[in-house]
Design a protein around this motif. Structure first.
Motif, short mmCIF file in Angstrom:
data_model
loop_
_atom_site.label_atom_id
_atom_site.label_comp_id
_atom_site.label_asym_id
_atom_site.label_seq_id
_atom_site.Cartn_x
_atom_site.Cartn_y
_atom_site.Cartn_z
N TRP A 85 5.58 3.95 -1.20
CA TRP A 85 4.96 2.68 -0.68
C TRP A 85 5.24 2.81 0.91
CZ3 TRP A 85 1.75 0.16 -3.62
CH2 TRP A 85 2.06 0.25 -4.99
N PHE A 86 4.12 2.68 1.65
CA PHE A 86 4.52 2.79 3.00
C PHE A 86 4.42 1.27 3.71
CE2 PHE A 86 -0.06 4.01 2.39
CZ PHE A 86 -0.87 3.08 3.24
N ILE A 112 9.54 -0.02 7.18
CA ILE A 112 8.05 -0.60 7.48
C ILE A 112 7.83 -1.84 7.45
CG2 ILE A 112 5.61 -0.12 7.48
CD1 ILE A 112 6.81 2.21 7.83
N GLY A 113 8.02 -0.41 7.91
CA GLY A 113 7.34 -1.65 8.07
C GLY A 113 6.22 -1.59 8.88
N ASN A 148 6.72 9.07 8.50
CA ASN A 148 7.17 8.44 9.68
C ASN A 148 6.27 7.30 9.83
OD1 ASN A 148 8.70 10.65 10.52
ND2 ASN A 148 6.87 11.81 11.24
N ASN A 149 7.13 5.95 9.54
CA ASN A 149 6.62 4.72 9.31
C ASN A 149 6.76 4.28 10.73
OD1 ASN A 149 5.50 5.23 6.83
ND2 ASN A 149 7.80 4.72 6.04
N THR A 150 5.45 4.16 11.77
CA THR A 150 5.95 3.45 13.06
C THR A 150 5.06 2.34 13.04
OG1 THR A 150 3.75 4.82 13.86
CG2 THR A 150 5.97 5.85 13.91
N TYR A 160 0.70 -1.24 0.02
CA TYR A 160 0.10 -0.04 -0.03
C TYR A 160 0.96 1.31 0.03
CZ TYR A 160 -3.53 -3.43 1.49
OH TYR A 160 -4.20 -4.50 1.41
N GLY A 161 0.19 2.14 -0.85
CA GLY A 161 1.21 3.69 -0.67
C GLY A 161 0.33 4.77 -0.90
N THR A 162 0.92 5.59 -1.24
CA THR A 162 0.22 7.01 -1.46
C THR A 162 0.84 7.77 -2.78
OG1 THR A 162 1.50 8.30 -0.03
CG2 THR A 162 -0.58 7.73 0.78
N ILE A 163 0.09 8.57 -3.56
CA ILE A 163 0.54 9.04 -4.56
C ILE A 163 1.34 10.33 -4.32
CG2 ILE A 163 -0.14 10.58 -6.53
CD1 ILE A 163 -0.64 7.99 -7.24
N CYS A 164 2.35 10.62 -4.98
CA CYS A 164 3.28 11.72 -4.82
C CYS A 164 4.02 12.13 -6.05
CB CYS A 164 4.49 11.41 -3.88
SG CYS A 164 5.62 10.14 -4.46
N LYS A 165 4.80 13.10 -6.01
CA LYS A 165 5.53 13.39 -7.28
C LYS A 165 6.76 13.70 -7.01
CE LYS A 165 3.90 18.58 -6.87
NZ LYS A 165 3.11 19.53 -7.71
#
Length: 667
Positions: free
Chosen positions: A463-464, A652-653, A630-632, A426-431
């Motif tokens: 991707w997180f 990440i995880g 910040n992937n906690t 899973y991830g988020t859109i960025c540029k």
């Protein structure tokens, strides 16, 4: 789930052919997992499950009967009524579309029709659960007691389907009382594994590896788990690979037999007309107790190749075995694939146990075939000593595992299944800042930011969480966001696209449009209830360089469950208490429907020139987003991979048998 002890825990295993309900009545101090055995239409007998059946009068919106009440002749044979069964898998629109192409006559016309059947069935199921269990509560009436409802789902369901199911069962009555809670619990294979570990823990040794196969009426789920903490009173399981499944089940055997009988009857009908249509007779033959008993006993000591039907006897031995063999071969192929995957990912590790659960897993013929196939490993170097075992109460393993896991969590402070593997990335859109030397940027769409004059490539993915990584609901994944709001701008709802991919980690797509990356959902974080005095004011002095704005810092916590994905909105270290602080719009699963657009007024930026230490920077006013990273942690028919996430520094995880076993034991 919260720490408050519930009065009652209820587990529901909604099945293709039959549905089971288990419970633990903590209000009387009991942790024993029981199950409902008295059902409408069978009040004088114990039945482990209730048939997943509805009957509707023609052109009427409400069913006239359900479950065992639908099995009498007046309901089954009435010309003015419609019989609905085998509809579980149709809640998945992709499966529904496939089936509509294969068999348009006996397949529902629309997903809305399937949803109506689901809701009606669950409403009647809920009323019976309340009727049976309300009187067993101590200290509070049903309406005010703290009741937790747990539902299992197939591995084959995508998060969108799970959310559709959650909405349906809630609308049907579950969790509508103030103190009632509804949760999607374990997948069916996970629940079966938990039940086996609780009921037969003595057969496992430390670091044993289990391959659990839950083969039910419509779907089969597989899960590989490691055994831990056998030296304590609280044995634990850890998932070693992503769960997966297929549409394999005993209902396909019924379907094959019905088709076979129909073809034979149509030939007979040409010679001497039958009193009913061949289609109707074939369906009644398939539904008959004689056939269902023969199916469930196939391969056992009492296997009978001939049974009586409304016309002269029909020898079905070879045809029944052929139908079984089709499903067994699919099971073998699925298990072979998983063993090969485990050998590739974990060379040198041995699979010690193959645990069978579900109605099809309860079949003696299936058990014998799998034992023969995987004797001495069946050609797999990582299964040389594998033992094929049957879960205790295989037909009830799922619903009892749901409740057993929750009871153990309350008692020991941890669930049986403490770690699971994320089933997708899973991830988020960025540029990203355009880099002509970066091969990932060649041919990509670019845009120039008028605020800073820099050129960016758009629709990159940060991707997180990656497929296969260990996760737990106790440690959600946290994404920190920063938004800029111009003075006087009333908007407090901020959109974000969540992207999903099922590719293995080395092959994760770099941007939307590559590989299998697609929009899973659009989430909208509503901060209208947040304390605006906590917003940070920037550039308010007249001598300040830059525009005056407010900076809003907030977090979205992603809770990835066994089969679902949920989101929580946090501001100033507090979870916002609004009923729906995050609005989720799930993307369509039907290929013909265009996925929602992912471009937003402002998208987080990544400085691609910084490589593994890339940092997300901010875009323009009036509404911009900075991602810190910040992937906690009649029947049914119609006549962050590659160092690009955040700072790049963190990746990440047994219970009693019953009369239902004979008829519904393979469903």
């Amino acid at each position: 789930m919260d720490a408050k002890k519930p009065d009652l825990i209820v587990g529901v295993d909604f099945g293709m052919t039959a549905t089971g309900v288990s419970y633990a009545n903590l209000s009387i101090g009991s942790e024993t997992v029981k199950w409902i055995q008295k059902w409408p239409g069978r009040s004088q007998a114990n039945e482990n499950k209730v048939p997943t059946i509805l009957v509707y009068p023609n052109q009427q919106p409400k069913p006239s009967s359900w479950g065992f009440l639908s099995e009498n002749a007046s309901e089954q044979n009435a010309a003015d009524k419609e019989y609905k069964d085998w509809f579980k898998t149709y809640l998945d629109p992709l499966r529904l579309r496939e089936k509509q192409a294969e068999d348009p006559v006996h397949t529902p016309c629309s997903i809305e029709e399937v949803e109506r059947w689901y809701e009606d069935y669950h409403r009647l199921l809920y009323k019976h659960i309340e009727f049976k269990l309300a009187s067993e509560l101590s200290g509070a009436p049903w309406q005010s007691a703290y009741v937790q409802f747990l539902f299992s789902v197939p591995t084959t369901w995508a998060p969108q389907v799970v959310e559709r199911y959650r909405a349906i069962v809630k609308k049907a009555g579950f969790a509508q009382c103030t103190n009632h809670a509804l949760s999607i619990g374990l997948t069916e294979a996970e629940a079966a594994a938990v039940h086996t570990s609780l009921e037969a823990s003595g057969i496992f040794r430390e670091r044993d590896i289990l391959l659990v196969c839950d083969a039910g009426g419509g779907t089969t789920d597989l899960s590989v788990l490691g055994v831990r903490d056998t030296g304590t009173s609280s044995l634990s399981l850890e998932q070693l690979d992503v769960v997966f499944g297929a549409t394999i089940g005993s209902a396909a055997i019924d379907y094959d037999f019905e088709a076979y009988a129909r073809s034979r009857l149509e030939l007979a009908h040409l010679i001497s007309p039958l009193p009913m249509s061949p289609d109707q007779i074939a369906w009644e033959m398939m539904k008959s107790r004689d056939f269902q008993n023969t199916k469930c006993e196939h391969g056992g000591l009492d296997d009978a190749p001939i049974f009586s039907i409304p016309i002269p006897k029909l020898d079905l031995g070879e045809e029944l075995q052929r139908s079984f063999d089709k499903q067994v071969q699919k099971l073998v192929s699925l298990i072979d694939s998983l063993l090969q995957t485990m050998q590739r990912k974990r060379p040198g590790q041995q699979i010690n146990h193959l645990i069978l659960a579900g109605g099809l897993g309860h079949s003696p013929y299936v058990q014998d075939r799998l034992r023969a196939r995987f004797l001495n490993g069946g050609g797999h170097v990582n299964a040389q000593g594998i033992q094929v075992r049957v879960a205790p109460d295989p037909q009830l393993a799922v619903c009892k595992g749901l409740v057993g896991d929750r009871v153990r969590s309350l008692k020991a402070g941890k669930p049986v299944l403490k770690l699971r593997c994320c089933r997708a990335s899973y991830g988020t859109i960025c540029k990203e800042i355009y880099d002509k030397d970066n091969p990932m940027h060649v041919g990509r769409q670019t845009e120039k930011d008028p605020m800073n004059g820099k050129v960016y490539v758009t629709q990159s993915i940060a991707w997180f969480i990656k497929k296969g990584k260990p996760i737990t609901l106790d440690e959600p994944i946290t994404r920190s966001f920063h938004r800029k709001i111009s003075p006087g701008d009333p908007r407090r709802a901020f959109p974000t696209s969540i992207i999903e991919s099922h590719a293995e980690e080395p092959f994760l797509p770099h941007h939307l449009g590559a590989g299998d990356a697609h929009v899973l959902c659009e989430i909208e974080s509503d901060l209208s209830t947040a304390d605006e005095t906590k917003f940070k004011e920037k550039n308010r002095r007249f001598w300040s360089v830059g525009k005056h704005y407010f900076k809003v810092d907030y977090e979205v916590k992603v809770l990835i469950g066994p089969a679902d994905v949920r989101f929580e909105l946090w501001f100033n270290n507090e979870k916002l208490s609004k009923d729906q602080p995050i609005k989720v719009e799930w993307a369509s699963l039907v290929p013909a429907i265009e996925l929602p657009a992912v471009s937003q007024p402002v998208v987080p930026e990544i400085d691609g020139s910084q490589g593994e230490k890339s940092v997300v920077s901010v875009s323009s006013l009036p509404r911009s987003a900075e991602l810190n990273g910040n992937n906690t942690g009649g029947r049914n028919g119609c006549e962050s991979a590659h160092g690009r996430t955040g700072t790049g520094e963190e990746e990440i995880g047994r219970g009693a048998e019953s009369d239902a076993t004979a008829r519904y034991g393979c469903g």
